[in-house]
Design a protein around this motif. Structure first.
Motif, PDB file in Angstrom:
ATOM      1  N   ASN A   1       4.861   3.492  -5.223  1.00  0.00           N
ATOM      2  CA  ASN A   1       5.820   2.726  -4.431  1.00  0.00           C
ATOM      3  C   ASN A   1       5.679   3.151  -2.975  1.00  0.00           C
ATOM      4  O   ASN A   1       6.228   4.179  -2.563  1.00  0.00           O
ATOM      5  N   ALA A   2       4.965   2.359  -2.193  1.00  0.00           N
ATOM      6  CA  ALA A   2       4.693   2.702  -0.792  1.00  0.00           C
ATOM      7  C   ALA A   2       5.958   2.710   0.055  1.00  0.00           C
ATOM      8  O   ALA A   2       5.955   3.242   1.156  1.00  0.00           O
ATOM      9  N   ARG A   3       7.036   2.167  -0.457  1.00  0.00           N
ATOM     10  CA  ARG A   3       8.304   2.135   0.287  1.00  0.00           C
ATOM     11  C   ARG A   3       9.254   3.254  -0.148  1.00  0.00           C
ATOM     12  O   ARG A   3      10.393   3.296   0.284  1.00  0.00           O
ATOM     13  N   GLU A   4       8.770   4.146  -0.983  1.00  0.00           N
ATOM     14  CA  GLU A   4       9.609   5.260  -1.427  1.00  0.00           C
ATOM     15  C   GLU A   4      10.061   6.072  -0.222  1.00  0.00           C
ATOM     16  O   GLU A   4       9.279   6.317   0.698  1.00  0.00           O
ATOM     17  N   SER A   5      11.307   6.477  -0.209  1.00  0.00           N
ATOM     18  CA  SER A   5      11.825   7.226   0.938  1.00  0.00           C
ATOM     19  C   SER A   5      11.256   8.640   0.946  1.00  0.00           C
ATOM     20  O   SER A   5      10.937   9.206  -0.102  1.00  0.00           O
ATOM     21  N   PHE A   6      11.137   9.181   2.145  1.00  0.00           N
ATOM     22  CA  PHE A   6      10.660  10.555   2.272  1.00  0.00           C
ATOM     23  C   PHE A   6      11.637  11.521   1.607  1.00  0.00           C
ATOM     24  O   PHE A   6      11.230  12.555   1.083  1.00  0.00           O
ATOM     25  N   ALA A   7      12.916  11.184   1.608  1.00  0.00           N
ATOM     26  CA  ALA A   7      13.914  12.035   0.959  1.00  0.00           C
ATOM     27  C   ALA A   7      13.674  12.099  -0.545  1.00  0.00           C
ATOM     28  O   ALA A   7      13.706  13.181  -1.147  1.00  0.00           O
ATOM     29  N   THR A   8      13.409  10.946  -1.168  1.00  0.00           N
ATOM     30  CA  THR A   8      13.149  10.915  -2.607  1.00  0.00           C
ATOM     31  C   THR A   8      11.864  11.661  -2.938  1.00  0.00           C
ATOM     32  O   THR A   8      11.812  12.440  -3.895  1.00  0.00           O
ATOM     33  N   ILE A   9      10.831  11.444  -2.139  1.00  0.00           N
ATOM     34  CA  ILE A   9       9.572  12.154  -2.351  1.00  0.00           C
ATOM     35  C   ILE A   9       9.799  13.654  -2.168  1.00  0.00           C
ATOM     36  O   ILE A   9       9.314  14.468  -2.964  1.00  0.00           O
TER      37      ILE A   9
ATOM     38  N   GLY B   1      -3.548   2.631   4.911  1.00  0.00           N
ATOM     39  CA  GLY B   1      -2.548   1.619   5.199  1.00  0.00           C
ATOM     40  C   GLY B   1      -1.682   1.389   3.979  1.00  0.00           C
ATOM     41  O   GLY B   1      -1.789   2.085   2.976  1.00  0.00           O
ATOM     42  N   TYR B   2      -0.837   0.398   4.075  1.00  0.00           N
ATOM     43  CA  TYR B   2       0.101   0.065   3.014  1.00  0.00           C
ATOM     44  C   TYR B   2      -0.043  -1.417   2.725  1.00  0.00           C
ATOM     45  O   TYR B   2      -0.382  -2.198   3.595  1.00  0.00           O
ATOM     46  N   SER B   3       0.219  -1.802   1.493  1.00  0.00           N
ATOM     47  CA  SER B   3       0.015  -3.201   1.148  1.00  0.00           C
ATOM     48  C   SER B   3       1.238  -3.784   0.454  1.00  0.00           C
ATOM     49  O   SER B   3       2.140  -3.062   0.039  1.00  0.00           O
ATOM     50  N   LEU B   4       1.198  -5.070   0.316  1.00  0.00           N
ATOM     51  CA  LEU B   4       2.280  -5.828  -0.276  1.00  0.00           C
ATOM     52  C   LEU B   4       1.775  -6.454  -1.566  1.00  0.00           C
ATOM     53  O   LEU B   4       0.700  -7.047  -1.602  1.00  0.00           O
ATOM     54  N   ARG B   5       2.520  -6.299  -2.659  1.00  0.00           N
ATOM     55  CA  ARG B   5       2.177  -6.940  -3.928  1.00  0.00           C
ATOM     56  C   ARG B   5       3.064  -8.161  -4.083  1.00  0.00           C
ATOM     57  O   ARG B   5       4.283  -8.072  -3.945  1.00  0.00           O
TER      58      ARG B   5
END
Length: 135
Positions: free
Chosen positions: A15-23, A49-53
């Motif tokens: 999940n490229a949108r995972e928060s840094f806090a959760t990680i 980079g990051y992508s969109l599914r």
């Protein structure tokens, strides 16, 4: 790259949108420390980079196909590759070994669009198309 970096990459890959806090909770680091590591991974070229599914069916994509292209002349491989990979329908275009020179993954709203693309790329070589039934 250490074990923590690998775990961060694995989580971002899921999940490229995972928060840094959760990680950070998962790898026992603070959110700013995770952010710093992610930035370093980007700067060092590990993260490009990051992508969109997307849900292509909801966007009207009804036909997905792999098209292998056997190029007419070896001198046109680079030209064909550079032209085909930027076409709107093309999701991926890879140069491959074997009899075929290119493997193209393309998405279409209709069979008519597929036929149109096949006619366009036929100037470069002979296409062999396989429709994706399920993925």
């Amino acid at each position: 790259m250490d074990d923590i970096d690998e775990r961060i990459i694995k989580m971002l890959n899921t999940n490229a949108r995972e928060s840094f806090a959760t990680i950070g909770k998962s790898v026992d680091l603070s959110a700013p420390a995770v952010g710093k590591r992610v930035k370093q991974l980007e700067e060092k070229g590990f993260i490009l980079g990051y992508s969109l599914r997307l849900n292509h069916e909801k966007l009207g994509v009804n036909v997905k196909a792999y098209i292998n292209l056997k190029i007419h002349q070896s001198s046109t491989i680079r030209t064909a590759y550079n032209q085909i990979r930027y076409l709107d329908e093309v999701q991926r275009c890879d140069r491959i070994t074997g009899e075929d020179s290119l493997c193209i993954l393309a998405y279409f709203k209709s069979n008519k669009e597929l036929v149109t693309l096949l006619e366009r790329i036929s100037q470069y070589g002979v296409p062999n198309t396989s429709l994706i039934l399920e993925s």
